[in-house]
Motif scaffolding. Structure first.
Motif, PDB file in Angstrom:
ATOM      1  N   ALA A 232      95.302  33.975 100.529  1.00  0.00           N
ATOM      2  CA  ALA A 232      95.319  34.073 101.990  1.00  0.00           C
ATOM      3  C   ALA A 232      96.070  35.315 102.447  1.00  0.00           C
ATOM      4  N   PHE A 233      97.188  35.611 101.781  1.00  0.00           N
ATOM      5  CA  PHE A 233      97.987  36.784 102.144  1.00  0.00           C
ATOM      6  C   PHE A 233      97.175  38.069 101.975  1.00  0.00           C
ATOM      7  N   ALA A 234      96.365  38.114 100.912  1.00  0.00           N
ATOM      8  CA  ALA A 234      95.580  39.325 100.629  1.00  0.00           C
ATOM      9  C   ALA A 234      94.534  39.588 101.699  1.00  0.00           C
ATOM     10  N   HIS A 235      94.118  38.548 102.405  1.00  0.00           N
ATOM     11  CA  HIS A 235      93.075  38.724 103.422  1.00  0.00           C
ATOM     12  C   HIS A 235      93.620  39.364 104.688  1.00  0.00           C
ATOM     13  N   GLY A 236      94.949  39.372 104.847  1.00  0.00           N
ATOM     14  CA  GLY A 236      95.492  39.923 106.078  1.00  0.00           C
ATOM     15  C   GLY A 236      96.526  41.013 105.877  1.00  0.00           C
ATOM     16  N   ASP A 237      96.824  41.341 104.624  1.00  0.00           N
ATOM     17  CA  ASP A 237      97.862  42.331 104.365  1.00  0.00           C
ATOM     18  C   ASP A 237      97.401  43.197 103.184  1.00  0.00           C
ATOM     19  N   PHE A 238      97.435  44.515 103.360  1.00  0.00           N
ATOM     20  CA  PHE A 238      96.931  45.401 102.322  1.00  0.00           C
ATOM     21  C   PHE A 238      97.748  45.300 101.029  1.00  0.00           C
ATOM     22  N   ARG A 239      99.039  44.988 101.137  1.00  0.00           N
ATOM     23  CA  ARG A 239      99.848  44.820  99.922  1.00  0.00           C
ATOM     24  C   ARG A 239      99.361  43.612  99.126  1.00  0.00           C
ATOM     25  N   GLY A 240      99.032  42.543  99.839  1.00  0.00           N
ATOM     26  CA  GLY A 240      98.477  41.380  99.156  1.00  0.00           C
ATOM     27  C   GLY A 240      97.124  41.704  98.545  1.00  0.00           C
ATOM     28  N   HIS A 241      96.317  42.481  99.282  1.00  0.00           N
ATOM     29  CA  HIS A 241      95.024  42.888  98.730  1.00  0.00           C
ATOM     30  C   HIS A 241      95.204  43.651  97.424  1.00  0.00           C
TER      31      HIS A 241
ATOM     32  N   TYR B 139      86.329  49.228 102.549  1.00  0.00           N
ATOM     33  CA  TYR B 139      87.415  48.246 102.571  1.00  0.00           C
ATOM     34  C   TYR B 139      87.453  47.508 103.906  1.00  0.00           C
ATOM     35  N   ASP B 140      87.327  48.265 104.991  1.00  0.00           N
ATOM     36  CA  ASP B 140      87.351  47.633 106.316  1.00  0.00           C
ATOM     37  C   ASP B 140      86.150  46.707 106.507  1.00  0.00           C
ATOM     38  N   VAL B 141      85.011  47.113 105.963  1.00  0.00           N
ATOM     39  CA  VAL B 141      83.802  46.285 106.091  1.00  0.00           C
ATOM     40  C   VAL B 141      83.969  44.976 105.316  1.00  0.00           C
ATOM     41  N   THR B 142      84.586  45.057 104.134  1.00  0.00           N
ATOM     42  CA  THR B 142      84.773  43.822 103.345  1.00  0.00           C
ATOM     43  C   THR B 142      85.723  42.861 104.048  1.00  0.00           C
ATOM     44  N   ALA B 143      86.681  43.412 104.815  1.00  0.00           N
ATOM     45  CA  ALA B 143      87.614  42.544 105.531  1.00  0.00           C
ATOM     46  C   ALA B 143      86.910  41.764 106.637  1.00  0.00           C
ATOM     47  N   ALA B 144      85.790  42.300 107.133  1.00  0.00           N
ATOM     48  CA  ALA B 144      85.070  41.645 108.225  1.00  0.00           C
ATOM     49  C   ALA B 144      83.900  40.800 107.740  1.00  0.00           C
ATOM     50  N   HIS B 145      83.462  40.997 106.504  1.00  0.00           N
ATOM     51  CA  HIS B 145      82.301  40.285 105.987  1.00  0.00           C
ATOM     52  C   HIS B 145      82.679  39.569 104.681  1.00  0.00           C
ATOM     53  N   PRO B 146      82.915  38.268 104.738  1.00  0.00           N
ATOM     54  CA  PRO B 146      83.370  37.531 103.549  1.00  0.00           C
ATOM     55  C   PRO B 146      82.425  37.661 102.349  1.00  0.00           C
ATOM     56  N   ALA B 147      81.108  37.700 102.589  1.00  0.00           N
ATOM     57  CA  ALA B 147      80.174  37.787 101.456  1.00  0.00           C
ATOM     58  C   ALA B 147      80.400  39.082 100.683  1.00  0.00           C
ATOM     59  N   LEU B 148      80.589  40.179 101.407  1.00  0.00           N
ATOM     60  CA  LEU B 148      80.851  41.461 100.753  1.00  0.00           C
ATOM     61  C   LEU B 148      82.217  41.448 100.078  1.00  0.00           C
ATOM     62  N   HIS B 149      83.160  40.775 100.705  1.00  0.00           N
ATOM     63  CA  HIS B 149      84.498  40.639 100.128  1.00  0.00           C
ATOM     64  C   HIS B 149      84.412  39.985  98.746  1.00  0.00           C
ATOM     65  N   TRP B 150      83.649  38.909  98.636  1.00  0.00           N
ATOM     66  CA  TRP B 150      83.516  38.221  97.349  1.00  0.00           C
ATOM     67  C   TRP B 150      82.698  39.042  96.357  1.00  0.00           C
ATOM     68  N   LEU B 151      81.746  39.804  96.871  1.00  0.00           N
ATOM     69  CA  LEU B 151      80.970  40.671  95.989  1.00  0.00           C
ATOM     70  C   LEU B 151      81.862  41.744  95.355  1.00  0.00           C
ATOM     71  N   VAL B 152      82.791  42.282  96.138  1.00  0.00           N
ATOM     72  CA  VAL B 152      83.725  43.279  95.606  1.00  0.00           C
ATOM     73  C   VAL B 152      84.640  42.642  94.560  1.00  0.00           C
ATOM     74  N   HIS B 153      85.111  41.429  94.825  1.00  0.00           N
ATOM     75  CA  HIS B 153      85.916  40.712  93.824  1.00  0.00           C
ATOM     76  C   HIS B 153      85.147  40.595  92.501  1.00  0.00           C
ATOM     77  N   THR B 154      83.895  40.190  92.610  1.00  0.00           N
ATOM     78  CA  THR B 154      83.076  40.015  91.407  1.00  0.00           C
ATOM     79  C   THR B 154      82.905  41.340  90.673  1.00  0.00           C
ATOM     80  N   HIS B 155      82.668  42.394  91.446  1.00  0.00           N
ATOM     81  CA  HIS B 155      82.512  43.714  90.828  1.00  0.00           C
ATOM     82  C   HIS B 155      83.765  44.118  90.063  1.00  0.00           C
TER      83      HIS B 155
END
Length: 286
Positions: free
Chosen positions: A81-90, A161-177
């Motif tokens: 959860a922290f990573a979704h709102g703070d770049f240090r967590g990301h 990076y900004d786009v992944t923060a707004a689109h959860p599907a892309l966020h998970w795709l980046v994690h998988t990558h």
């Protein structure tokens, strides 16, 4: 080009952060990791039954389970959860998913374990797949470097990076990558499993050195706010850059240590013979 004066303060700066896409994707991802760990343990048990005199290394088992736990820990609260709102967590999440968990998973030698449990015909098909042209291209050191470390330039040097923060599907795709490309790079550099087109140890050390230099360069650019597309508070970006610099160095040192530890140089007249062994034949020791 621009310094930190161009960074916008769009992200949350305090309070509770939601999980990306709600709790369901996180639950599914962690459940998948649990299934992966259970499947590995099942293969260990099956290998022990098929080869009673050859025990599977407990270190390899512990390493693979640690990799699953690290990836799960990166996704679950509080870090997820922290990573979704703070770049240090990301950045902490990125290091765990893209570097530490892949190294632990690869050192578990899952392909070697699978080959031990498969019937001979299926093991030969898997060995053939390992030598196939697409996999040889994928496992080429340059390809592995571009997909893992090179993709950092795409994520942080563009608006991705900004786009992944707004689109959860892309966020998970980046994690998988990052998880898969991290496994690919660790496998090419220091994986105990057989790999096509794996260069010698000096070439792999050079490859690792290039990765270290690229990581250091990206982290310095992030810290200085140059050539980056990340829109987050300056203190978060600088904190994330420091995590990337020091955390990446530690992960790459561990990878170098794994390379040295798994290096088994062939000597004397047996060197050429060993080099001709098929992957299945070279899997005799855990």
């Amino acid at each position: 080009m621009g310094g930190h004066e161009h960074l916008m303060h769009e992200h949350r700066t305090g309070g509770a952060h939601p999980l990306p896409g709600g709790p369901l994707p996180t639950v599914l991802a962690v459940a998948l990791l649990a299934v992966l760990a259970a499947g590995y343990l099942l293969l260990v048990r099956r290998a022990a039954r098929r080869h009673p005199g050859r025990t599977w290394s407990r270190w390899r088992t512990a390493s693979f389970l640690t990799g699953c736990a690290l990836a799960a820990g990166a996704l679950l609260p509080p870090l997820g959860a922290f990573a979704h709102g703070d770049f240090r967590g990301h950045m902490a999440q990125h290091l765990l998913i893209g570097m530490y968990a892949p190294l632990a998973l690869v050192l578990g030698a899952p392909v070697t374990l699978l080959l031990r449990t498969l019937p001979p015909a299926r093991a030969r098909r898997l060995t053939g797949l390992l030598h196939s042209r697409p996999l040889r291209f994928l496992a080429h050191p340059v390809t592995a470097l571009l997909l893992s470390t090179g993709s950092l330039a795409v994520l942080y040097g563009t608006p991705l990076y900004d786009v992944t923060a707004a689109h959860p599907a892309l966020h998970w795709l980046v994690h998988t990558h990052f998880l898969l490309s991290g496994c690919l790079f660790a496998w090419v550099v220091a994986g105990p499993d057989p790999a096509p087109a794996r260069p010698g140890v000096p070439a792999r050390l050079v490859l690792l050195g290039v990765a270290v230099a690229l990581h250091a360069t990206f982290s310095q650019l992030l810290y200085g706010g140059f050539l980056i597309g990340v829109h987050a508070p300056v203190d978060q970006v600088r904190g994330g850059a420091q995590l990337m610099y020091y955390g990446g160095d530690i992960a790459e040192l561990l990878l170098a240590g794994a390379l040295v530890a798994t290096w088994r140089p062939a000597r004397g007249p047996h060197r050429r013979t060993a080099a001709r062994l098929s992957p299945t034949e070279s899997l005799s020791s855990p």
